[in-house]
Design a protein around this motif. Structure first.
Motif, PDB file in Angstrom:
ATOM      1  N   LEU A   1       0.814  -1.222   0.000  1.00 27.57           N
ATOM      2  CA  LEU A   1       0.000   0.000   0.000  1.00 27.57           C
ATOM      3  C   LEU A   1       0.845   1.270   0.000  1.00 27.57           C
ATOM      4  N   CYS A   2       2.157   1.117   0.187  1.00 31.44           N
ATOM      5  CA  CYS A   2       3.039   2.301   0.160  1.00 31.44           C
ATOM      6  C   CYS A   2       3.267   2.781  -1.265  1.00 31.44           C
ATOM      7  N   ARG A   3       3.440   4.070  -1.420  1.00 32.65           N
ATOM      8  CA  ARG A   3       3.904   4.626  -2.687  1.00 32.65           C
ATOM      9  C   ARG A   3       5.388   4.290  -2.838  1.00 32.65           C
ATOM     10  N   GLU A   4       5.972   4.635  -4.001  1.00 38.84           N
ATOM     11  CA  GLU A   4       7.419   4.481  -4.154  1.00 38.84           C
ATOM     12  C   GLU A   4       8.121   5.310  -3.097  1.00 38.84           C
ATOM     13  N   ARG A   5       9.150   4.747  -2.516  1.00 43.27           N
ATOM     14  CA  ARG A   5       9.925   5.369  -1.426  1.00 43.27           C
ATOM     15  C   ARG A   5       9.082   5.644  -0.181  1.00 43.27           C
ATOM     16  N   GLY A   6       7.990   4.881  -0.015  1.00 44.35           N
ATOM     17  CA  GLY A   6       7.209   4.983   1.218  1.00 44.35           C
ATOM     18  C   GLY A   6       7.983   4.388   2.379  1.00 44.35           C
ATOM     19  N   ARG A   7       7.511   4.653   3.595  1.00 39.62           N
ATOM     20  CA  ARG A   7       8.201   4.147   4.787  1.00 39.62           C
ATOM     21  C   ARG A   7       7.225   3.370   5.671  1.00 39.62           C
ATOM     22  N   VAL A   8       7.719   2.274   6.218  1.00 39.65           N
ATOM     23  CA  VAL A   8       6.935   1.494   7.181  1.00 39.65           C
ATOM     24  C   VAL A   8       7.670   1.539   8.516  1.00 39.65           C
ATOM     25  N   ALA A   9       7.031   2.122   9.532  1.00 43.77           N
ATOM     26  CA  ALA A   9       7.588   2.117  10.882  1.00 43.77           C
ATOM     27  C   ALA A   9       7.054   0.862  11.571  1.00 43.77           C
ATOM     28  N   LEU A  10       7.930  -0.101  11.792  1.00 51.20           N
ATOM     29  CA  LEU A  10       7.522  -1.403  12.321  1.00 51.20           C
ATOM     30  C   LEU A  10       7.543  -1.371  13.843  1.00 51.20           C
ATOM     31  N   VAL A  11       6.327  -1.321  14.418  1.00 47.90           N
ATOM     32  CA  VAL A  11       6.185  -1.118  15.864  1.00 47.90           C
ATOM     33  C   VAL A  11       5.873  -2.420  16.589  1.00 47.90           C
ATOM     34  N   GLY A  12       4.900  -3.186  16.083  1.00 56.30           N
ATOM     35  CA  GLY A  12       4.385  -4.307  16.859  1.00 56.30           C
ATOM     36  C   GLY A  12       4.190  -5.557  16.032  1.00 56.30           C
ATOM     37  N   LEU A  13       3.800  -6.611  16.725  1.00 56.49           N
ATOM     38  CA  LEU A  13       3.745  -7.926  16.088  1.00 56.49           C
ATOM     39  C   LEU A  13       2.551  -8.729  16.572  1.00 56.49           C
ATOM     40  N   LEU A  14       1.428  -8.009  16.788  1.00 59.84           N
ATOM     41  CA  LEU A  14       0.264  -8.685  17.361  1.00 59.84           C
ATOM     42  C   LEU A  14      -0.325  -9.745  16.432  1.00 59.84           C
TER      43      LEU A  14
END
Ligand SMILES: NC(=O)c1ccc[n+]([C@@H]2O[C@H](COP(=O)([O-])OP(=O)(O)OC[C@H]3O[C@@H](n4cnc5c(N)ncnc54)[C@H](OP(=O)(O)O)[C@@H]3O)[C@@H](O)[C@H]2O)c1
Length: 327
Positions: free
Chosen positions: A232-245
């Motif tokens: 779902l990210c655009r090109e050069r989008g960022r995912v901040a990986l916080v949790g693992l529920l």
């Protein structure tokens, strides 16, 4: 004093209410009579032996709390009777936590209860909002006008992320599996609230966005949600990986990640130094006060009902689950 300690790693049923002496603070610590503590999923992971580098039981879990200083330390920052909140520290990780009537806490990790805030709001906010801040500002670099997707948006970190992302001028797409919670997320400020069931998720988010993509994701769930977030990210989008529920493991289509140059960055609030926590907290409080927003509290349990409070948290809250530790 009463303290909910666990004596060995195992299920949450290992917590039991002990009667132990009131702690003796070190010179750089204050003795705080706690009024409220807030639960975090990591407290349960810790009791279950699933958290890295925990202390040696028996001790009480609980990282968040608000209470009154009974004996100040030597920093000169606090006086008897001051109401304080605990920012992220080793409290409830390697040493006695806040699911107790008193805690001895390093003064470097205490902050005054913000003026105009209730004690329960002071207990609810720190860990979730510091995490959301690190995710949005430091990992995802969210800027005004950008679109942020928040998975697990109804939880402690999720609701904090919705509120903070709005103060950063972002458009917020919030995910929840519950229709009732989606309505509450819109009331909280989310621009769009989308059903989080994993089947058909990407299609629903794209439809809600009119075919667009998001600039950044606060990823509280991982498992199968991580690949969906990358897609779902655009090109050069960022995912901040916080949790693992939704899972500690995730299968990633490597091609999507590299061709889109999406950046996935881990968030670990425990890496904040006391000074960094204080600075982030100052910015969080300033932004929330300017927006007239307060941390959402779902429910407050009495001190006797800590196991029930953990069971409630596991079912999925809206905001924070609290325990009233004192009067
Ligand atoms: N990296 C860090 O420094 C850091 C700091 C704090 C927390 N965390 C982690 O971040 C995660 C979120 O924490 P939190 O305090 O916000 O949790 P929380 O308050 O328990 O809320 C999480 C929300 O996620 C949704 N959810 C839970 N299990 C799910 C599943 N299997 N599939 C889909 N949705 C699910 C539920 O929303 P709906 O029922 O509305 O769908 C729930 O309300 C946890 O893994 C926590 O340990 C990490």
């Amino acid at each position: 004093m009463k303290s909910w300690r666990f004596h060995q790693f195992g299920d949450i049923g290992n917590l039991r209410m002990d009667e132990i002496p009131i702690p003796k603070p070190a010179p750089n610590e204050a003795l705080v009579k706690l009024q409220y503590a807030a639960l975090n999923p990591a407290d349960a992971y810790l009791v279950k032996g699933q958290y890295p580098r925990p202390g040696t039981p028996p001790f009480a879990v609980g990282r968040d709390g608000c209470g009154v200083v009974e004996k100040p330390g030597d920093s000169g920052r606090f006086r008897i009777g001051d109401t304080v909140v605990l920012l992220r520290s080793e409290i409830g990780v390697t040493r006695e936590g806040t699911l107790a009537e008193y805690v001895a806490a390093p003064e470097a990790s205490l902050a005054p209860l913000p003026p105009g805030w209730k004690e329960e709001e002071g207990a609810a906010a720190p860990l979730a909002f510091l995490t959301a801040w690190q995710a949005l500002v430091e990992a995802a670099g969210v800027e005004p006008g950008q679109t942020v997707l928040i998975t697990g948006a109804s939880g402690g970190v999720g609701t904090a992320s919705v509120l903070l992302a709005k103060t950063l001028g972002a458009k917020v797409v919030a995910l929840s599996r519950s229709a009732e919670k989606r309505a509450r997320l819109k009331t909280l400020g989310a621009d769009l609230a989308v059903n989080a069931e994993i089947d058909g998720l990407e299609m629903r988010v794209k439809e809600a966005l009119g075919g667009g993509r998001v600039d950044a994701v606060v990823e509280n769930l991982a498992g199968p949600y991580l690949q969906a977030s990358i897609n779902l990210c655009r090109e050069r989008g960022r995912v901040a990986l916080v949790g693992l529920l939704a899972g500690t493991k995730a299968q990633i289509i490597v091609g999507t990640l590299l061709f889109k140059r999406v950046r996935v960055e881990g968030v670990a609030v425990g890496t904040y130094t006391p000074g960094e926590s204080q600075e982030a907290w100052r910015q969080i409080v300033t932004r929330l006060d300017a927006a007239g927003a307060k941390p959402p509290i779902d429910i407050v349990f009495p001190l006797e009902s800590v196991p029930e409070a953990f069971a409630y948290l596991e079912r999925g809250p809206f905001g924070k689950v609290l325990v009233r530790t004192g009067v």
